[in-house]
Design an enzyme around this catalytic site. Structure first.
Site, PDB file in Angstrom:
ATOM      1  N   ASN A   1      -4.194   6.965   0.748  1.00 37.18           N
ATOM      2  CA  ASN A   1      -5.577   7.066   1.222  1.00 37.18           C
ATOM      3  C   ASN A   1      -5.867   6.007   2.284  1.00 37.18           C
ATOM      4  O   ASN A   1      -6.932   5.380   2.277  1.00 37.18           O
ATOM      5  CB  ASN A   1      -6.541   6.942   0.035  1.00 37.18           C
TER       6      ASN A   1
ATOM      7  N   TYR B   1     -13.245   7.929 -13.901  1.00 35.13           N
ATOM      8  CA  TYR B   1     -13.135   6.802 -12.962  1.00 35.13           C
ATOM      9  C   TYR B   1     -13.792   5.554 -13.552  1.00 35.13           C
ATOM     10  O   TYR B   1     -13.203   4.465 -13.576  1.00 35.13           O
ATOM     11  CB  TYR B   1     -13.788   7.176 -11.619  1.00 35.13           C
TER      12      TYR B   1
ATOM     13  N   VAL C   1     -29.528  16.113   0.692  1.00 33.59           N
ATOM     14  CA  VAL C   1     -30.123  15.018  -0.090  1.00 33.59           C
ATOM     15  C   VAL C   1     -30.131  15.477  -1.543  1.00 33.59           C
ATOM     16  O   VAL C   1     -30.822  16.444  -1.892  1.00 33.59           O
ATOM     17  CB  VAL C   1     -31.552  14.707   0.409  1.00 33.59           C
TER      18      VAL C   1
ATOM     19  N   SER D   1     -16.527  -2.155 -10.170  1.00 35.35           N
ATOM     20  CA  SER D   1     -17.598  -1.354  -9.571  1.00 35.35           C
ATOM     21  C   SER D   1     -18.839  -1.403 -10.441  1.00 35.35           C
ATOM     22  O   SER D   1     -18.743  -1.518 -11.670  1.00 35.35           O
ATOM     23  CB  SER D   1     -17.103   0.087  -9.464  1.00 35.35           C
TER      24      SER D   1
ATOM     25  N   PHE E   1      -6.753  -4.162  -5.024  1.00 36.09           N
ATOM     26  CA  PHE E   1      -7.643  -3.071  -4.602  1.00 36.09           C
ATOM     27  C   PHE E   1      -7.067  -1.696  -4.965  1.00 36.09           C
ATOM     28  O   PHE E   1      -7.814  -0.741  -5.085  1.00 36.09           O
ATOM     29  CB  PHE E   1      -7.807  -3.064  -3.074  1.00 36.09           C
TER      30      PHE E   1
ATOM     31  N   ARG F   1     -27.310  15.652  -7.957  1.00 35.85           N
ATOM     32  CA  ARG F   1     -25.870  15.692  -8.231  1.00 35.85           C
ATOM     33  C   ARG F   1     -25.654  15.249  -9.677  1.00 35.85           C
ATOM     34  O   ARG F   1     -26.154  14.181 -10.072  1.00 35.85           O
ATOM     35  CB  ARG F   1     -25.153  14.740  -7.263  1.00 35.85           C
TER      36      ARG F   1
ATOM     37  N   ASP G   1       0.849  -1.196   0.000  1.00 36.04           N
ATOM     38  CA  ASP G   1       0.000   0.000   0.000  1.00 36.04           C
ATOM     39  C   ASP G   1       0.882   1.243   0.000  1.00 36.04           C
ATOM     40  O   ASP G   1       1.929   1.255   0.645  1.00 36.04           O
ATOM     41  CB  ASP G   1      -0.910  -0.007   1.249  1.00 36.04           C
TER      42      ASP G   1
ATOM     43  N   LYS H   1     -12.201   1.732 -14.670  1.00 37.66           N
ATOM     44  CA  LYS H   1     -12.653   0.426 -14.171  1.00 37.66           C
ATOM     45  C   LYS H   1     -13.059  -0.475 -15.337  1.00 37.66           C
ATOM     46  O   LYS H   1     -12.717  -1.658 -15.378  1.00 37.66           O
ATOM     47  CB  LYS H   1     -13.819   0.590 -13.187  1.00 37.66           C
TER      48      LYS H   1
ATOM     49  N   ASN I   1     -19.329  10.170  -0.453  1.00 42.42           N
ATOM     50  CA  ASN I   1     -20.321   9.090  -0.414  1.00 42.42           C
ATOM     51  C   ASN I   1     -21.256   9.244   0.785  1.00 42.42           C
ATOM     52  O   ASN I   1     -20.909   9.855   1.792  1.00 42.42           O
ATOM     53  CB  ASN I   1     -19.625   7.726  -0.381  1.00 42.42           C
TER      54      ASN I   1
HETATM   55  C1  UD1 Z   1     -20.495   6.491  -6.000  1.00 37.37           C
HETATM   56  C2  UD1 Z   1     -19.852   6.688  -7.332  1.00 37.37           C
HETATM   57  C3  UD1 Z   1     -19.573   5.323  -7.931  1.00 37.37           C
HETATM   58  C4  UD1 Z   1     -18.660   4.546  -6.998  1.00 37.37           C
HETATM   59  C5  UD1 Z   1     -19.308   4.445  -5.629  1.00 37.37           C
HETATM   60  C6  UD1 Z   1     -18.332   3.837  -4.638  1.00 37.37           C
HETATM   61  C7  UD1 Z   1     -20.751   8.840  -8.097  1.00 37.37           C
HETATM   62  C8  UD1 Z   1     -21.643   9.538  -9.076  1.00 37.37           C
HETATM   63  N1  UD1 Z   1     -20.732   7.506  -8.160  1.00 37.37           N
HETATM   64  O1  UD1 Z   1     -21.716   5.792  -6.174  1.00 37.37           O
HETATM   65  O2  UD1 Z   1     -18.991   5.461  -9.195  1.00 37.37           O
HETATM   66  O3  UD1 Z   1     -18.415   3.273  -7.517  1.00 37.37           O
HETATM   67  O4  UD1 Z   1     -19.643   5.741  -5.148  1.00 37.37           O
HETATM   68  O5  UD1 Z   1     -18.965   3.631  -3.421  1.00 37.37           O
HETATM   69  O6  UD1 Z   1     -20.088   9.467  -7.291  1.00 37.37           O
HETATM   70  N2  UD1 Z   1     -26.176  11.231  -1.682  1.00 37.37           N
HETATM   71  C9  UD1 Z   1     -26.785  12.333  -1.099  1.00 37.37           C
HETATM   72  N3  UD1 Z   1     -26.005  13.205  -0.375  1.00 37.37           N
HETATM   73  C10 UD1 Z   1     -24.667  13.019  -0.184  1.00 37.37           C
HETATM   74  C11 UD1 Z   1     -24.048  11.889  -0.784  1.00 37.37           C
HETATM   75  C12 UD1 Z   1     -24.826  11.020  -1.523  1.00 37.37           C
HETATM   76  O7  UD1 Z   1     -27.985  12.527  -1.250  1.00 37.37           O
HETATM   77  O8  UD1 Z   1     -24.014  13.838   0.464  1.00 37.37           O
HETATM   78  C13 UD1 Z   1     -26.995  10.273  -2.442  1.00 37.37           C
HETATM   79  C14 UD1 Z   1     -26.607  10.141  -3.897  1.00 37.37           C
HETATM   80  O9  UD1 Z   1     -27.275  11.096  -4.688  1.00 37.37           O
HETATM   81  C15 UD1 Z   1     -27.038   8.693  -4.193  1.00 37.37           C
HETATM   82  C16 UD1 Z   1     -26.808   7.971  -2.862  1.00 37.37           C
HETATM   83  O10 UD1 Z   1     -26.798   8.994  -1.866  1.00 37.37           O
HETATM   84  O11 UD1 Z   1     -28.411   8.640  -4.488  1.00 37.37           O
HETATM   85  C17 UD1 Z   1     -25.498   7.215  -2.800  1.00 37.37           C
HETATM   86  O12 UD1 Z   1     -24.446   8.092  -3.161  1.00 37.37           O
HETATM   87  P1  UD1 Z   1     -22.901   7.658  -3.002  1.00 37.37           P
HETATM   88  O13 UD1 Z   1     -22.660   7.096  -1.666  1.00 37.37           O
HETATM   89  O14 UD1 Z   1     -22.058   8.823  -3.434  1.00 37.37           O
HETATM   90  O15 UD1 Z   1     -22.735   6.435  -4.023  1.00 37.37           O
HETATM   91  P2  UD1 Z   1     -23.056   6.359  -5.602  1.00 37.37           P
HETATM   92  O16 UD1 Z   1     -23.306   7.687  -6.188  1.00 37.37           O
HETATM   93  O17 UD1 Z   1     -24.093   5.314  -5.801  1.00 37.37           O
END
Ligand code: UD1
Length: 335
Positions: free
Chosen positions: A37, A150, A218, A126, A82, A293, A33, A154, A200
């Protein structure tokens, strides 16, 4: 003699949980590693959890000389790869870094593995490779695509591996398409805690729960979903880790290459996750509705049947367990 498995990125979020699952299954995991991160104390925590010393090499995946050194020092039987950059937003700002680390890193690793006579590798892919899904739940046969650098890296890595396996039968790969990894180790010693503001959902909620961030935004409540917010397939990181152990077993014991989804098959909305996290931490977490987003899809969840049929894999931990373990981890990390 236990079989030795090199985990590139083994000190990271999914890598560290997989380390523990492999040790429990009787393998000898070895970490490589760069720690760009990952927390410096992860090897020490892994030693505490497994009760055995941790073999950890600090090196970048693009450094062929360092990789050669590791392969010469350890008798490696297989690799789980990874190590990669993983932020969608950052990949748009720094596409060349993503190409170099994710695709260049895989190329360097494959060359060194080939020279060492080693041809078994599990690859972290992914659900991002499905782009905007046309069918739900998503089977592995669904069309693939990418909407950001990204995702491009992948998908390209998957294609490099498929091409290599098709043209040289010595190579055998397990390609794992993760849905949304969430939660933390039940010991509260391992989890996800990004250096910067999280992108995330689950790590963001963790910081709202600790009071470090004021409220969850949200991203959109006007999607075509039951409550209007995005639906995702959250999978507990300990279930995901077990998926890697099964994938490795299929490669080492049967020489059986595979490409599988790792998800639960169940979609949860942002508001459902918010409520589950509020239950876990014992108070209603504040939220505001914000614009969608860019690049987000309404819904994304797996058809998990191929992983069940081929690997015997089933994710069994619930959303409440993901939130409770995340909360326990972040609370312990802040004390
Ligand atoms: C994201 C990545 C994806 C990656 C994955 C890894 C994007 C567009 N996609 O997926 O490529 O493989 O993470 O885990 O970034 N949300 C909110 N508020 C926040 C954060 C998220 O409402 O502050 C919502 C998002 O709109 C989504 C859900 O929560 O509907 C999940 O979001 P997130 O955890 O960022 O994952 P993905 O977008 O699915």
């Amino acid at each position: 003699m236990p079989q030795t498995v090199l985990l590139t990125g083994g000190a990271g979020y999914i890598g560290s949980h997989t380390y523990v699952a492999l040790a429990e299954a009787g393998y000898r995991p070895v970490i490589l590693d760069s720690f760009v991160n990952a927390r410096d104390d992860v090897p020490e925590r892994l030693a505490r959890l497994t009760g055995a010393p941790v073999s950890c090499h600090r090196a970048d995946i693009r450094d062929a000389t360092a990789l050669h050194r590791v392969f010469a020092a350890e008798r490696i039987d297989a690799v789980i790869h990874f190590a990669a950059l993983k932020s969608v937003g950052e990949s748009v700002a720094r596409p060349l870094d993503y190409t170099e680390t994710n695709i260049g890193g895989l190329m360097t690793l494959l060359r060194v593995m080939g020279e060492a006579g080693l041809h078994r590798l599990v690859f972290s892919s992914s659900a991002t490779v499905y782009g905007a899904p046309q069918t739900l739940p998503i089977p592995e046969t669904a069309p693939v695509g990418h909407t950001n650098p990204y995702g491009f890296t992948k998908l390209t890595c998957e294609q490099i591996l498929q091409q290599l396996a098709a043209s040289d039968p010595r190579w055998c790969f397990g390609i794992l398409r993760y849905f949304n990894p969430a939660g933390a180790h039940h010991s509260a010693l391992l989890g996800e805690d990004p250096r910067d503001t999280p992108n995330n959902l689950m790590p963001y909620l963790a910081r709202v729960a600790t009071g470090e961030l004021p409220a969850l935004q949200v991203f959109g409540d006007d999607y075509d979903t039951p409550d209007g917010t995005g639906l995702r397939d959250y999978i507990h990181v300990e279930d995901l880790a077990r998926g890697h152990v099964l994938s490795l077993g299929a490669l080492l014991e049967q020489g059986a290459g595979h490409l599988v989804n790792l998800g639960t098959g169940q979609g949860y909305s942002v508001l459902e996750v918010l409520r589950a996290y509020s239950r876990a931490c014992g108070r209603d977490l504040p939220h505001v509705i914000a614009p969608r987003r860019p690049g987000d899809v309404a819904a994304c969840y797996a058809d998990p049947s191929r992983a069940a049929d081929f690997l015997g894999f089933r994710a069994c931990r619930t959303l409440d367990e993901m939130c409770a373990s995340s909360w326990a981890w972040i609370s312990a990390a802040r004390t």
